[in-house]
Design a protein around this motif. Sequence first.
Motif, PDB file in Angstrom:
ATOM      1  N   MET A  24      62.993  35.521  70.281  1.00 12.99           N
ATOM      2  CA  MET A  24      63.492  34.236  70.741  1.00 12.99           C
ATOM      3  C   MET A  24      64.837  34.361  71.446  1.00 12.99           C
ATOM      4  O   MET A  24      65.076  33.728  72.464  1.00 12.99           O
TER       5      MET A  24
ATOM      6  N   ALA B  28      64.527  35.136  75.085  1.00 12.83           N
ATOM      7  CA  ALA B  28      64.189  33.967  75.908  1.00 12.83           C
ATOM      8  C   ALA B  28      65.441  33.157  76.221  1.00 12.83           C
ATOM      9  O   ALA B  28      65.647  32.686  77.348  1.00 12.83           O
TER      10      ALA B  28
ATOM     11  N   SER C  25      65.545  27.047  76.556  1.00 15.60           N
ATOM     12  CA  SER C  25      66.137  27.455  75.268  1.00 15.60           C
ATOM     13  C   SER C  25      65.928  26.377  74.218  1.00 15.60           C
ATOM     14  O   SER C  25      65.589  26.668  73.059  1.00 15.60           O
TER      15      SER C  25
ATOM     16  N   THR D 173      62.354  26.282  73.032  1.00 15.87           N
ATOM     17  CA  THR D 173      62.066  27.490  72.239  1.00 15.87           C
ATOM     18  C   THR D 173      62.602  27.315  70.821  1.00 15.87           C
ATOM     19  O   THR D 173      61.919  27.635  69.833  1.00 15.87           O
TER      20      THR D 173
ATOM     21  N   ARG E 269      58.433  28.375  76.081  1.00 17.20           N
ATOM     22  CA  ARG E 269      58.864  27.956  74.742  1.00 17.20           C
ATOM     23  C   ARG E 269      58.115  28.652  73.606  1.00 17.20           C
ATOM     24  O   ARG E 269      58.446  28.460  72.436  1.00 17.20           O
TER      25      ARG E 269
ATOM     26  N   SER F  55      57.615  31.842  72.575  1.00 21.98           N
ATOM     27  CA  SER F  55      57.891  33.177  72.020  1.00 21.98           C
ATOM     28  C   SER F  55      58.025  33.226  70.502  1.00 21.98           C
ATOM     29  O   SER F  55      57.619  34.239  69.896  1.00 21.98           O
TER      30      SER F  55
ATOM     31  N   PHE G  30      56.770  36.262  67.760  1.00 23.57           N
ATOM     32  CA  PHE G  30      57.668  36.955  66.830  1.00 23.57           C
ATOM     33  C   PHE G  30      57.271  36.738  65.379  1.00 23.57           C
ATOM     34  O   PHE G  30      57.495  37.596  64.535  1.00 23.57           O
TER      35      PHE G  30
ATOM     36  N   THR H 253      51.849  35.069  76.949  1.00 19.60           N
ATOM     37  CA  THR H 253      53.241  35.352  76.574  1.00 19.60           C
ATOM     38  C   THR H 253      53.333  35.705  75.093  1.00 19.60           C
ATOM     39  O   THR H 253      53.985  36.690  74.717  1.00 19.60           O
TER      40      THR H 253
ATOM     41  N   VAL I 287      54.473  39.349  73.570  1.00 22.00           N
ATOM     42  CA  VAL I 287      55.558  39.481  72.588  1.00 22.00           C
ATOM     43  C   VAL I 287      55.036  40.203  71.345  1.00 22.00           C
ATOM     44  O   VAL I 287      55.667  41.138  70.837  1.00 22.00           O
TER      45      VAL I 287
ATOM     46  N   ALA J 193      63.298  33.406  80.802  1.00 22.53           N
ATOM     47  CA  ALA J 193      62.949  33.152  79.400  1.00 22.53           C
ATOM     48  C   ALA J 193      61.685  33.912  78.996  1.00 22.53           C
ATOM     49  O   ALA J 193      61.629  34.505  77.913  1.00 22.53           O
TER      50      ALA J 193
ATOM     51  N   ALA K  40      61.842  37.191  76.498  1.00 19.73           N
ATOM     52  CA  ALA K  40      61.189  37.193  75.190  1.00 19.73           C
ATOM     53  C   ALA K  40      60.413  38.498  74.976  1.00 19.73           C
ATOM     54  O   ALA K  40      60.504  39.129  73.915  1.00 19.73           O
TER      55      ALA K  40
ATOM     56  N   GLN L  33      62.866  41.456  74.660  1.00 20.23           N
ATOM     57  CA  GLN L  33      63.487  41.512  73.321  1.00 20.23           C
ATOM     58  C   GLN L  33      62.537  42.172  72.330  1.00 20.23           C
ATOM     59  O   GLN L  33      62.938  43.008  71.526  1.00 20.23           O
TER      60      GLN L  33
END
Length: 276
Positions: free
Chosen positions: A1, A4, A37, A40, A111, A113, A117, A149, A153, A229, A233, A236
Amino acid sequence: MLGAIIGDIAGSRFEFNNHRSKDFDLFAPNSFATDDSIMTLAIAKAIMEAVQEGSSDDQDFYDRLSELSVYYMQEIGRPYPGSGYGGRFLTWMYSDQPEPYNSFGNGSAMRVSPAGFYARSLEKALLLSDAVTRVTHNHPEGLKGARATAAAVFLARTGSSIPEIKKHMEEHYYALDFTLDEIRPVYRFNETCQETVPQAIQCFIESLSFEDAIRNAISIGGDSDTIGAITGAIAQAYYGVPQDLRDQALTFLDERLLGIYQEWEEFIEELKVRPR
Ligand SMILES: [Mg+2]
């Protein structure tokens, strides 16, 4: 997150003033955390609350997650009307009877992600993605952009290599038969999933580091904060985020948003979900 959020902040000042180069400051005085953001964080909050309420193994969980997604996107988003929301989403956000509006806008992907995770398996990443997406973006392309997406991730987080992620994306979602150098001169602003998500994935595929991925995302132009974003994501999940970028990015969140972010960090830490 966090990736993003960093990609969103980095892209915020370039959304309507594209910068087609990888040479720029990631954070500037006029950078800000946009709707990408904020939404998310809202999805993260919805997932945390759904998990705290009950088991994630039954249909009731996903139905409840959809309800909580509506609730928190409205509750968390409403105080920030000028953050870059699309017109139809803005109407939805202030509606007392919010209904899905068949959107295939890239908002579903930017939004989603936290689903990637949190998920314990690829299958669950897709179920989580659908649950948080269908409340607005129930068009097949809107659902697909979010799924791609969330899947990217999840795969990046759980040890897949970049060639493996690319192969999975091509088999299940989008043709990635272009390079960033090829599209940079001709790519234009586009708010659909199908003209944003493959480009954002390619920005990760061609990256050498977290920061390099963010620079790729801005360098192609278009809807820079949202591409940032989505790419951020995935990056990351694959590379992790350098501490100095984390610390700088969090200064762009107000106390309310920072509180949600910190709650998420603790939630993920407790679950032992970490980037590789
Ligand atoms: Mg935005």
